[in-house]
Design a protein around this motif. Structure first.
Motif, PDB file in Angstrom:
ATOM      1  N   MET A 152     -33.450  14.412 -19.069  1.00 14.62           N
ATOM      2  CA  MET A 152     -33.322  13.622 -20.292  1.00 14.62           C
ATOM      3  C   MET A 152     -33.874  12.225 -20.005  1.00 14.62           C
ATOM      4  N   ASN A 153     -34.816  11.771 -20.845  1.00 16.02           N
ATOM      5  CA  ASN A 153     -35.369  10.437 -20.624  1.00 16.02           C
ATOM      6  C   ASN A 153     -34.439   9.371 -21.231  1.00 16.02           C
ATOM      7  N   THR A 154     -34.753   8.122 -20.989  1.00 17.64           N
ATOM      8  CA  THR A 154     -33.889   7.015 -21.403  1.00 17.64           C
ATOM      9  C   THR A 154     -33.717   6.952 -22.917  1.00 17.64           C
ATOM     10  N   ASP A 160     -30.246   7.660 -27.690  1.00 19.42           N
ATOM     11  CA  ASP A 160     -29.956   8.328 -28.963  1.00 19.42           C
ATOM     12  C   ASP A 160     -28.642   9.103 -28.888  1.00 19.42           C
ATOM     13  N   PHE A 161     -28.431   9.789 -27.771  1.00 21.77           N
ATOM     14  CA  PHE A 161     -27.190  10.542 -27.593  1.00 21.77           C
ATOM     15  C   PHE A 161     -25.985   9.601 -27.527  1.00 21.77           C
ATOM     16  N   LEU A 162     -26.130   8.491 -26.793  1.00 20.83           N
ATOM     17  CA  LEU A 162     -25.034   7.517 -26.686  1.00 20.83           C
ATOM     18  C   LEU A 162     -24.676   6.954 -28.057  1.00 20.83           C
ATOM     19  N   THR A 166     -20.921   5.551 -18.413  1.00 25.37           N
ATOM     20  CA  THR A 166     -20.755   6.312 -17.176  1.00 25.37           C
ATOM     21  C   THR A 166     -20.102   7.663 -17.467  1.00 25.37           C
ATOM     22  N   TYR A 167     -19.068   7.649 -18.285  1.00 23.83           N
ATOM     23  CA  TYR A 167     -18.351   8.883 -18.631  1.00 23.83           C
ATOM     24  C   TYR A 167     -19.262   9.874 -19.360  1.00 23.83           C
ATOM     25  N   ILE A 168     -20.025   9.366 -20.328  1.00 22.28           N
ATOM     26  CA  ILE A 168     -20.854  10.231 -21.156  1.00 22.28           C
ATOM     27  C   ILE A 168     -22.059  10.775 -20.379  1.00 22.28           C
ATOM     28  N   SER A 169     -22.725   9.888 -19.649  1.00 23.69           N
ATOM     29  CA  SER A 169     -23.989  10.258 -19.013  1.00 23.69           C
ATOM     30  C   SER A 169     -23.845  10.769 -17.587  1.00 23.69           C
TER      31      SER A 169
END
Length: 79
Positions: free
Chosen positions: A1-3, A8-10, A35-38
């Motif tokens: 997954m790129n930045t 977008d996901f965050l 940190t938790y999400i990614s």
């Protein structure tokens, strides 16, 4: 997954959690969520992602004395 995809996901995650209702919080809180999400633990990479989100207008920055707080903007149309 790129930045860009990660950002977008965050944003979708932050919107679903309604973190705009948290009002102003410190960077530490946002960093913990990222940190938790990614799963990313690299502090520099997290800060880079966060700075890109600020530049895109997803956060409002407020300084009070020596403290800096951030508020998530639910939609860029709200700014």
């Amino acid at each position: 997954m790129n930045t860009d995809e990660l950002i977008d996901f965050l944003i979708l995650y932050f919107q679903s959690r309604n973190i705009q209702h948290w009002n102003y919080v410190g960077y530490k809180n946002i960093k913990s969520l990222i940190t938790y999400i990614s799963g990313i633990k690299d502090v520099e990479q997290i800060r880079n992602i966060f700075e890109k989100m600020i530049k895109a207008g997803w956060f409002i920055k407020r300084r009070t004395g020596s403290k800096t707080d951030y508020k998530f903007v639910y939609s860029l149309e709200d700014t």
